[in-house]
Design an enzyme around this catalytic site. Structure first.
Site, PDB file in Angstrom:
ATOM      1  N   ASP A  28     -24.700  17.766   2.345  1.00 43.86           N
ATOM      2  CA  ASP A  28     -23.865  18.959   2.538  1.00 43.86           C
ATOM      3  C   ASP A  28     -24.712  20.228   2.569  1.00 43.86           C
ATOM      4  O   ASP A  28     -24.341  21.253   2.006  1.00 43.86           O
ATOM      5  CB  ASP A  28     -22.786  19.066   1.460  1.00 43.86           C
ATOM      6  CG  ASP A  28     -21.768  20.161   1.784  1.00 43.86           C
ATOM      7  OD1 ASP A  28     -21.518  20.388   2.982  1.00 43.86           O
ATOM      8  OD2 ASP A  28     -21.243  20.801   0.850  1.00 43.86           O
ATOM      9  N   SER A  45     -19.131  28.829  -1.971  1.00 44.39           N
ATOM     10  CA  SER A  45     -19.821  27.688  -1.381  1.00 44.39           C
ATOM     11  C   SER A  45     -20.993  28.145  -0.521  1.00 44.39           C
ATOM     12  O   SER A  45     -20.848  28.971   0.372  1.00 44.39           O
ATOM     13  CB  SER A  45     -18.838  26.894  -0.523  1.00 44.39           C
ATOM     14  OG  SER A  45     -19.350  25.624  -0.234  1.00 44.39           O
ATOM     15  N   HIS A  76     -20.525  22.169   5.105  1.00 43.46           N
ATOM     16  CA  HIS A  76     -19.082  22.316   5.308  1.00 43.46           C
ATOM     17  C   HIS A  76     -18.673  23.766   5.530  1.00 43.46           C
ATOM     18  O   HIS A  76     -17.562  24.027   5.982  1.00 43.46           O
ATOM     19  CB  HIS A  76     -18.296  21.696   4.141  1.00 43.46           C
ATOM     20  CG  HIS A  76     -18.289  22.504   2.884  1.00 43.46           C
ATOM     21  ND1 HIS A  76     -19.190  22.293   1.862  1.00 43.46           N
ATOM     22  CD2 HIS A  76     -17.495  23.510   2.460  1.00 43.46           C
ATOM     23  CE1 HIS A  76     -18.928  23.141   0.870  1.00 43.46           C
ATOM     24  NE2 HIS A  76     -17.906  23.886   1.203  1.00 43.46           N
TER      25      HIS A  76
END
Length: 513
Positions: free
Chosen positions: A165, A257, A135
């Site tokens: 992911d 992230s 993402h």
């Protein structure tokens, strides 16, 4: 002669010391346990049960680990043109509307200028391979990597995987600092860990915490737009997403992230991926993808250019006391097989509906997260041994995993009638008025008007007043659409999206009988 006296004195001292220790223990043993202090009880207990705890951080000095890891964690900067940036919010990007659960998300454009995003990445080879999240880089038109020495390098995507992911990107450089890969199977709850990344608008940041839990499944990888009438086995539905997160209370925020979660030895044990948050910033828990799963996905990207994923070929639900009661079972631990996939590995090996999976390759597999992660590290053609409980007896089956294209899709027995599902939910619905939709900023929705005690909505604490905007990825505005969406249920897994009575947005997935 002098040496003999020394040896004799040493033995005598040891004997006396041992006698004193035995005498002291005997004194504790002879006293009534109720008269002992807490400290004395501790001494008695650990005399019989020696502690096996070994500190992972010694004197809690993380400086060496931080110094070793930080140079190998990079800032990933992404650029999106107007079309990709706008589609990233509830359009082409399945992570664009995660209610602040994910961090590292791009900012919505306010003008015709390109949109920018940020995240983190972990250098795993000195020639420029970098692990990050899907993402972070999905739909990006331009990806740049900023090293700790301030160099800015262009990066290209080697591979992306929505089911985990994870993504692998590459920069053209040599002699880069590398983060050492650890073993996520060895991670223990309570172990000290460090999170390293680029949160918010900050530069390289290190935070410390402990592992709060393992094998966490939080439903964040559920895909929005599943069309069961156009099912593509190469892109399986949400229930095939692999979630087995390492949960930590090390402070992480948006921008972390794709960054590193490392142990006190500076070894990478996870890729930071999500936070549990109502506000979009840190509120106590973060989630990282185990490095053992990440290593397999990265190896596939490098060797094959895509993920080679093996499947058991079953739909199942995790047992607990409530689910066991629904299924009229005495067993409350394990994975109940709802159905087998036609042409799949389980069906070929003899696994049947009603079997309860207890072990994988001789190790307990009592949660869906544990099973999915361990199978997720394997490829088509790999052999696994499943131990299942059938008719009160344990039976072993050897399965050869198959790829998605080798199966025919879920068997028809896994689909349920809409009326049966509606009854199991125990809820009634009414269309949401246009004025309410406008106030909530939604384009679809039905309101929950009643919840029956003991039914699924009651069990999962879905209250009256909740607005359901989509079911199984389909927008719903009336009962006809609700029934159509419920009829599309595959693999006995239902997914809902909506807004609670308190105005908070939610997304959850749960099994049905």
């Amino acid at each position: 002669m002098k040496n003999m006296k020394t040896i004799g004195l040493t033995l005598l001292t040891a004997f006396i010391g041992g006698a004193v220790a035995i005498g002291a223990y005997k004194l504790f043993e002879d006293k009534s346990i109720g008269n002992l202090s807490l400290d004395e009880r501790q001494k008695v207990y650990f005399a019989n049960n020696p502690s096996k705890i070994v500190s992972s951080a010694g004197a809690l000095d993380f400086t060496a680990a931080a110094a070793a890891v930080s140079p190998g964690v990079v800032h990933v900067r992404t650029t999106y043109n107007r079309n990709n940036a706008s589609s990233g919010r509830g359009g082409g990007d399945p992570f664009g509307d995660m209610f602040e659960d994910f961090f590292g998300r791009r900012v919505r454009p306010q003008s015709n200028t390109p949109s920018m995003g940020k995240g983190s990445g972990v250098i795993v080879t000195d020639d420029g391979y970098i692990m990050t999240n899907n993402h972070v880089v999905d739909n990006a038109d331009k990806i740049e990597v900023i090293l700790t020495d301030k160099r800015v390098l262009s990066a290209k995507v080697i591979g992306k995987d929505k089911m985990t992911d994870l993504a692998l990107i590459k920069v053209e450089a040599n002699n880069l600092p590398v983060v050492k890969l650890g073993n996520s199977d060895d991670v223990k709850v309570g172990e000290w860990v460090l999170a390293v990344g680029y949160p918010l608008t900050l530069e390289s940041t290190v935070t410390a915490g402990i592992v709060s839990a393992k094998s966490r499944q939080i439903g964040i990888l559920a895909q929005d737009n599943i069309d069961p009438n156009n099912y593509d086995p190469e892109n399986p539905p949400a229930s095939s997403s692999i979630e087995s997160f390492i949960q930590t209370d090390a402070v992480i925020n948006r921008g972390n992230s794709g960054g590193a979660l490392v142990n006190a030895n500076g070894e990478l044990i996870g890729i930071n991926s999500a936070i549990a948050s109502q506000s979009g910033v840190y509120e106590g828990y973060g989630f990282a993808i185990p490095v053992n799963l990440a290593k397999k996905v990265m190896d596939d990207f490098i060797k094959f250019g895509e993920v080679k994923r093996g499947y058991i070929g079953v739909t199942f639900q995790e047992l607990n006391s409530d689910v066991a009661k629904q299924l009229n079972l005495k067993e409350i631990n394990g994975l109940y097989v709802n159905s087998t996939v036609d042409g799949g590995a389980a069906a070929a090996a003899g696994i049947k509906k009603g079997d309860i999976i207890k072990k994988l390759n001789g190790e307990d597999a009592l949660t869906s997260a544990e099973l999915q992660e361990r199978i997720g590290r394997m490829r088509p053609g790999d052999k696994v041994n499943l131990t299942v409980l059938r008719d009160g007896s344990l039976k072993n089956f050897t399965l050869t995993l198959k790829g998605a294209s080798e199966t025919k899709g879920a068997s028809s027995s896994s689909s349920a009638e809409a009326s049966d599902i509606l009854n199991s939910l125990g809820a009634t619905f009414t269309p949401v008025k246009d004025a309410t939709k406008k106030r909530l900023g939604i384009s679809s929705g039905v309101e929950v008007t009643s919840v029956a005690a003991g039914k699924l909505f009651d069990m999962y604490e879905v209250p009256r007043g909740t607005v359901i905007t989509s079911i199984n990825g389909r927008s719903v505005n009336n009962m006809d659409q609700v029934n159509a969406a419920l009829s599309s249920t595959k693999g006995n897994m239902l997914s809902f999206q909506g807004i609670g009575p308190d105005g908070g947005q939610f997304r959850f997935t749960f099994p049905i009988k």
